[in-house]
Design a protein around this motif. Structure first.
Motif, PDB file in Angstrom:
ATOM      1  N   UNK A 102      99.450  35.866  16.580  1.00 52.76           N
ATOM      2  CA  UNK A 102      99.894  35.184  17.801  1.00 52.76           C
ATOM      3  C   UNK A 102      99.106  35.642  19.025  1.00 52.76           C
ATOM      4  N   UNK A 103      98.823  36.945  19.130  1.00 53.99           N
ATOM      5  CA  UNK A 103      98.101  37.451  20.293  1.00 53.99           C
ATOM      6  C   UNK A 103      96.664  36.929  20.308  1.00 53.99           C
ATOM      7  N   UNK A 104      96.002  36.995  19.166  1.00 57.82           N
ATOM      8  CA  UNK A 104      94.632  36.507  19.086  1.00 57.82           C
ATOM      9  C   UNK A 104      94.565  35.000  19.302  1.00 57.82           C
ATOM     10  N   UNK A 155      92.543  33.068  22.088  1.00 57.18           N
ATOM     11  CA  UNK A 155      91.578  32.069  21.657  1.00 57.18           C
ATOM     12  C   UNK A 155      91.775  30.757  22.407  1.00 57.18           C
ATOM     13  N   UNK A 156      93.027  30.387  22.690  1.00 60.24           N
ATOM     14  CA  UNK A 156      93.330  29.132  23.386  1.00 60.24           C
ATOM     15  C   UNK A 156      93.253  29.264  24.903  1.00 60.24           C
ATOM     16  N   UNK A 157      93.177  30.485  25.394  1.00 61.74           N
ATOM     17  CA  UNK A 157      93.164  30.734  26.838  1.00 61.74           C
ATOM     18  C   UNK A 157      91.973  30.030  27.496  1.00 61.74           C
ATOM     19  N   UNK A 158      92.283  29.216  28.492  1.00 59.15           N
ATOM     20  CA  UNK A 158      91.235  28.529  29.244  1.00 59.15           C
ATOM     21  C   UNK A 158      90.888  27.159  28.720  1.00 59.15           C
ATOM     22  N   UNK A 212      91.093  31.276  10.386  1.00 59.17           N
ATOM     23  CA  UNK A 212      92.401  31.419   9.736  1.00 59.17           C
ATOM     24  C   UNK A 212      93.060  32.736  10.136  1.00 59.17           C
ATOM     25  N   UNK A 213      92.272  33.790  10.223  1.00 55.43           N
ATOM     26  CA  UNK A 213      92.806  35.102  10.596  1.00 55.43           C
ATOM     27  C   UNK A 213      93.291  35.093  12.043  1.00 55.43           C
TER      28      UNK A 213
END
Length: 317
Positions: free
Chosen positions: A300-302, A306-309, A294-295
């Motif tokens: 937006x940056x995290x 997190x979704x990268x790749x 949730x955090x």
């Protein structure tokens, strides 16, 4: 000077060959490990309900074992040679033994643990309300024993340093495990923490005016036997984990966290260790009160990192 240059070149060639061998073994073994897990029912639904093999992070431990056998053989063969004077065989063997305890405890939790019980809070409430010791709680106890085994092989100057090392190892081990709820998150967190820690350490040395290339290379060579097999295993697992083809499980996440904690203890100043302990305490408090996911999703940056790749189909929420 010429002799020293030749020695450095031979060391570099040997290091490259050893990295290549570990990478080749890791790639070959991963498919075998994944097939073994699937054939023996080591399957778990991921956060989207897809059934995939878990416990594949055991690959990291296997590479650590191979690396330890090789380093132990070299240390015995070249005993007394100046090239291995910085290699502490007792410390290295205690590191491998401790990693083995953590890996096998994590694998047992992957194999027979109740995955409906989540986080420290869940395991604590199960013990408090029903006096049942879950595999997760047993794993935490064994991790504490492993941490004690590792630090006992080091020459600590004081009791407070020993206690700080134990706290750091425990928090780091569970900290990486807290991230292992989305594809690739634990591995990306591992790589990000190592990169950030290295940058902070080098920056602090540069600011203090004690930046000496020779000493840095000596430190790097000292840590190489500890770092290389874990980094290679993590690199091999990253792609399949991001694609949600497998789970590294506690056998992988706990080993990553414990190894990272060991490296910090071995090669970082006490100031960096103190900062990491504070940050890890904050992470655990957040996880206890709400959810790390949730955090992350609220930032937006995290969330981007997190979704990268991850593919759009598998990264969608």
């Amino acid at each position: 000077m010429g002799t020293l240059l030749v020695s450095d070149m031979l060391t570099t060639v040997w290091l490259l060959l050893w990295v290549s061998l570990l990478w080749w073994l890791g790639r070959r073994w991963l498919s075998m490990i994944r097939r073994f897990m699937m054939n023996h029912g080591m399957l778990r639904p991921n956060y989207k309900g897809q059934i995939i093999a878990t416990g594949c992070g055991l690959l990291i431990w296997l590479l650590v074992l191979v690396n330890t056998m090789m380093m132990n053989g070299l240390a015995s063969f070249f005993r007394g040679q100046k090239e291995l004077t910085a290699f502490n065989q007792v410390s290295f063997l205690s590191y491998t033994a401790a990693m083995s305890v953590v890996a096998l405890a994590g694998f047992a939790d992957d194999a027979i643990g109740d995955k409906m019980i989540k986080g420290l809070k869940g395991h604590w409430l199960l013990w408090k309300e029903k006096q049942i010791c879950s595999t997760g709680l047993l794993k935490a106890i064994l991790t504490g024993i492993a941490a004690l085994l590792f630090v006992s092989g080091l020459s600590s100057d004081s009791w407070w340093q020993l206690c700080a090392d134990l706290i750091l190892l425990g928090l780091m081990t569970n900290g990486i495990n807290l991230l292992d709820v989305r594809p690739g998150r634990a591995l990306k967190g591992f790589f990000m923490i190592t990169a950030a820690g290295t940058f902070v350490q080098l920056s602090a040395i540069a600011i203090s005016g004690q930046f000496h290339i020779g000493e840095l290379l000596q430190t790097a060579m000292k840590l190489a036997p500890y770092v290389l097999p874990v980094y290679i295993g993590a690199g091999i697992l990253l792609g399949p984990d991001l694609r949600a083809e497998l789970m590294i499980g506690d056998a992988g996440a706990n080993v990553l966290g414990f190894a990272l904690g060991c490296w910090v203890v071995l090669g970082s100043a006490w100031q960096l260790q103190a900062i990491l302990i504070v940050l890890l305490l904050v992470l655990h408090i957040m996880a206890w009160r709400s959810s790390v996911s949730q955090w992350i999703e609220a930032n937006r940056l995290l969330l981007w990192f997190d979704l990268l790749g991850r593919s759009k189909e598998k990264a969608s929420r």
